[in-house]
Scaffold this motif. Sequence first.
Motif, short mmCIF file in Angstrom:
data_model
loop_
_atom_site.label_atom_id
_atom_site.label_comp_id
_atom_site.label_asym_id
_atom_site.label_seq_id
_atom_site.Cartn_x
_atom_site.Cartn_y
_atom_site.Cartn_z
N ARG A 137 -18.86 3.46 7.40
CA ARG A 137 -17.74 4.38 7.10
C ARG A 137 -16.66 3.19 6.48
O ARG A 137 -15.76 3.81 5.71
CB ARG A 137 -17.15 5.10 8.21
N TYR A 138 -16.85 2.06 7.04
CA TYR A 138 -15.60 0.95 6.62
C TYR A 138 -16.13 0.72 5.37
O TYR A 138 -15.08 0.03 4.55
CB TYR A 138 -15.66 -0.09 7.67
N LEU A 139 -17.13 0.96 4.82
CA LEU A 139 -17.46 0.77 3.46
C LEU A 139 -17.36 2.12 2.48
O LEU A 139 -17.75 2.18 1.44
CB LEU A 139 -18.98 0.17 3.17
N GLN A 140 -16.83 3.03 3.08
CA GLN A 140 -16.48 4.58 2.57
C GLN A 140 -17.90 5.04 2.17
O GLN A 140 -18.13 5.59 1.24
CB GLN A 140 -15.73 4.19 1.32
N LEU A 189 -30.95 5.39 9.81
CA LEU A 189 -29.59 6.07 8.93
C LEU A 189 -30.22 6.59 7.59
O LEU A 189 -31.09 5.67 7.01
CB LEU A 189 -28.49 5.22 8.85
N LEU A 190 -29.63 7.76 7.09
CA LEU A 190 -29.76 8.19 5.77
C LEU A 190 -28.67 8.47 5.18
O LEU A 190 -27.63 8.74 5.43
CB LEU A 190 -30.59 9.82 5.92
N ILE A 191 -28.83 8.46 3.57
CA ILE A 191 -27.79 8.77 3.00
C ILE A 191 -28.03 9.61 1.91
O ILE A 191 -29.14 9.45 1.12
CB ILE A 191 -27.14 7.52 2.15
N ASP A 192 -27.51 10.97 1.87
CA ASP A 192 -28.00 12.16 1.15
C ASP A 192 -29.69 12.25 1.36
O ASP A 192 -30.48 12.38 0.32
CB ASP A 192 -27.85 11.86 -0.18
N GLY A 212 -17.82 0.89 -5.90
CA GLY A 212 -17.22 -0.40 -6.63
C GLY A 212 -17.89 -1.49 -6.30
O GLY A 212 -19.02 -1.36 -5.48
N GLU A 213 -17.30 -2.74 -6.42
CA GLU A 213 -18.08 -3.86 -6.06
C GLU A 213 -17.98 -4.01 -4.54
O GLU A 213 -16.54 -3.92 -4.13
CB GLU A 213 -17.52 -5.10 -6.88
N ILE A 246 -20.91 -7.46 5.90
CA ILE A 246 -21.11 -7.90 7.24
C ILE A 246 -19.85 -7.80 8.09
O ILE A 246 -19.82 -7.51 9.14
CB ILE A 246 -21.47 -9.44 7.00
N HIS A 247 -18.82 -8.05 7.40
CA HIS A 247 -17.40 -7.72 8.02
C HIS A 247 -17.33 -6.35 8.59
O HIS A 247 -16.90 -6.01 9.86
CB HIS A 247 -16.42 -7.92 7.25
N ALA A 248 -17.78 -5.41 7.77
CA ALA A 248 -17.73 -3.86 8.20
C ALA A 248 -18.67 -3.59 9.25
O ALA A 248 -18.18 -2.72 10.24
CB ALA A 248 -17.94 -3.11 6.86
N PHE A 249 -19.91 -4.20 9.39
CA PHE A 249 -20.87 -3.93 10.23
C PHE A 249 -20.29 -4.42 11.77
O PHE A 249 -20.52 -4.03 12.82
CB PHE A 249 -22.19 -4.41 9.96
#
Length: 270
Positions: A120-123, A151-154, A217-218, A225-228
């Motif tokens: 979520r922190y990576l949107q 975890l799944l995405i779509d 985006g990039e 790693i920071h987000a996790f």
Amino acid sequence: MEEWRLIIDQEPLAGSMNMAIDEAIHTLYTSVNRPTLRFYQWARPTISIGYFQFLEREIDGQALKERNMDIIRRQTGGRTVLHSNEITYSIVIPEQHAKLPPGTNDSYRKISQCLQVGFRYLQIETSWKSNVEKMHHQTSACFDTPAKYELLIDGKKIVGSAQKREAGVILQHGSIPIKNHAYDLFDVLKFESVEERKHMRKRYETKASYLEEVVLGEVSSEQVIHAFCKGFQEVFAVHLKAERLLDEEKKLALSLVANKYGTHQWNYRR
């Protein structure tokens, strides 16, 4: 606030060393007596197979050599993963930790919540299935089918994880691919025909996801790693303190490379 140890490897390592470090942290947990969260990457493309897999039945050794890939057998279960252009995490935590639910499935769910918050922190929004049906005609590839609470995405799997429990301590590690690995991975898996390989690879690409496919985006590995890290801190309500391996962990890891993970006897034992 409870403090956990955070290990972020600054340089990619060989597969044998990555697995040896994970095992050393797990084995010597009492020397640290705090959970350890580790993030690492791989020096070269490496196939890892689960503890119970039959390597020579499922992996084409000649294709590995032609593509200059390494092979490593994990101490955890699960199926085949190609580690290349990915972020890998591991967590070592006692089974009886006050903030970890008892039981394998519930502990998977808790750790998946950490990763979910990190995404979520990576949107990136993810989901999971609490009940996963047995799939027919699946391959030996890990990302072919999600396990419970992965975890799944779509509807496509974005994280593959495996766990080991021994002496009251859990080791869980997992792969978060950045790029699409389907062609390289399926080139070294064994199939009865070229047509079957093509068919199963095409099917696999509808089941597996990767960060470059979904990120807005990039994004750098440091940002991921920071987000996790934020996800683990938030879900477990802990502080992560960046540290280095203990000397005894380094010593044990080197011994495990020399006598276990770097040996033909371990990797090809089935």
